[in-house]
Design a protein around this motif. Structure first.
Motif, PDB file in Angstrom:
ATOM      1  N   GLY A  47     114.032 105.627  78.120  1.00 15.63           N
ATOM      2  CA  GLY A  47     114.159 104.678  77.020  1.00 15.63           C
ATOM      3  C   GLY A  47     113.108 104.929  75.962  1.00 15.63           C
ATOM      4  N   GLU A  51     108.238  96.038  72.762  1.00 17.30           N
ATOM      5  CA  GLU A  51     109.682  95.945  72.996  1.00 17.30           C
ATOM      6  C   GLU A  51     110.175  97.268  73.550  1.00 17.30           C
ATOM      7  N   ARG A  89     113.556  99.571  75.022  1.00 14.49           N
ATOM      8  CA  ARG A  89     115.008  99.743  75.049  1.00 14.49           C
ATOM      9  C   ARG A  89     115.311 100.775  76.123  1.00 14.49           C
ATOM     10  N   GLY A 102     112.616  92.975  76.427  1.00 13.78           N
ATOM     11  CA  GLY A 102     113.609  94.020  76.636  1.00 13.78           C
ATOM     12  C   GLY A 102     113.849  94.369  78.082  1.00 13.78           C
TER      13      GLY A 102
END
Length: 369
Positions: free
Chosen positions: A317, A334, A336, A368
């Protein structure tokens, strides 16, 4: 292979004693993303540190930031600066010749700018880039349209100037001869051998093509360095591809005085790598790092250079930070993800985020996951 690379990168197993030891181990650490490069160094240390401590080493001159290897900034140990510039600087200058012509920076203009910089910085003066622009204007050299950036890079590559201590948050430049202690000249064969050995010791297993990309040397020069290194380097065949690494027990520099830790000793971890971290940027072929779900492409391999999140050395990610100017405000991280993490992996991610927050000296909020 990835486990061994993690160990040689000191992202797993034993860390290194100090910021300059990290830079010496690699030879050079890409550093155009300055704050990211500080974190690249910080997470490879044996003892947890802070960004302020790495910055202090930079301001004190223990780390030098300049253009070397490729046409971008790198951190280099002071004692390595001159011989690395002598080896790689001329190739960067040749590659930059067309851009110099586009900007109207002929040899006489570049030579005049060198003389102007030398006078302005003499006597231990440290000037910011805007101040250098003013100096050029007074000498009737136009610094506009990227001319300043290329004149500064030219002076760096010629071994005239390098980074000085920061003034507030602004970077300064200093004369190399006043900032960096004298060093004995290194002949070309010794320099090629040292750079190639340093690369394969810290980045291996890696290919000749990888080493050529990282070092800026032709592949023929890399092969020459391998031959000159002799028993210090070891050849391996992995998936029908030739790789090189340091021989067992080889010590790259006197400063490290330790072998890369065995793969079996590494601890499972999630790494929040900065953009252009050595673990990703130092290889031409980044396919082994891609997530299993990611189609192999040049775009996908390039994407690994932008704040990748790595699990067991493989891409899972991306992450980004939001940092308030208020020093007591929480850091927001954050992530992902490309896959759902198992509970133990999520805990490893939290530990990695907490380590980064501690490096910055901030409380943290993770989203996240």
């Amino acid at each position: 292979m990835l486990r061994e690379r993690l160990a040689r990168h000191h992202l797993a197993g034993d860390g290194l004693p100090s910021p300059v030891d990290v830079v010496r181990w690699f030879g050079a650490v890409q550093a155009q993303d300055f704050s990211g490069a500080l974190w690249a160094i910080g997470q490879r240390l044996a003892t947890a540190t802070t960004e302020a401590n790495v910055l202090a080493a930079f301001d004190a001159g223990a780390l030098v930031r300049t253009h070397v290897l490729r046409p971008t900034w790198h951190f280099v140990a002071p004692e390595d600066l001159r011989w690395m510039l002598a080896l790689t600087g001329p190739r960067i200058q040749t590659a930059s010749a067309a851009r110099y012509r586009e900007l109207g920076l002929d040899p006489s203009t570049r030579a005049k700018a060198e003389r102007v910089f030398a006078r302005a910085l003499a006597g231990g003066r440290h000037l910011t880039r805007p101040e250098l622009a003013d100096v050029l204007r007074r000498a009737r050299i136009d610094p506009a349209d990227q001319r300043l950036a290329h004149l500064v890079m030219h002076a760096e590559l010629e071994g005239l100037i390098c980074s000085g201590p920061r003034v507030g948050k602004q970077f300064t430049y200093a004369l190399i001869d006043e900032r960096v202690p004298p060093a004995r000249p290194v002949d070309r064969e010794a320099a090629v051998t040292a750079l190639v050995t340093r690369y394969f010791s810290s980045h291996g297993p890696a290919t000749v093509s990888d080493a050529a990309w990282w070092s800026g040397l032709p592949m023929g020069a890399v092969r020459e360095g391998i031959a000159l290194a002799g028993d210090a380097l070891q050849r391996r065949i992995i998936d029908r591809t030739e790789y090189w690494q340091s021989a067992e027990g080889h010590e790259t520099t006197a400063a490290t005085k330790q072998r890369p830790p065995a793969a079996a000793r590494r601890a499972a971890a999630v790494h929040l790598l900065p953009s252009f971290d050595e673990y990703t940027v130092a290889y031409r072929d980044r396919r082994p790092l891609l997530h299993a779900s990611t189609p192999v492409s040049t775009v996908a391999q390039s994407a690994l250079l932008s704040q990748p999140l790595m699990l067991e050395g493989r891409h899972v990610g991306t992450w980004r930070r939001t940092l308030s100017p208020r020093p007591t405000a929480p850091l927001l991280v954050e992530v992902r993800l490309l896959e759902t993490l198992a509970p133990g992996q999520r805990r490893a991610l939290v530990r990695g985020v907490q380590r980064y927050a501690a490096f910055l000296g901030r409380p943290v909020t993770l989203i996240g996951v």
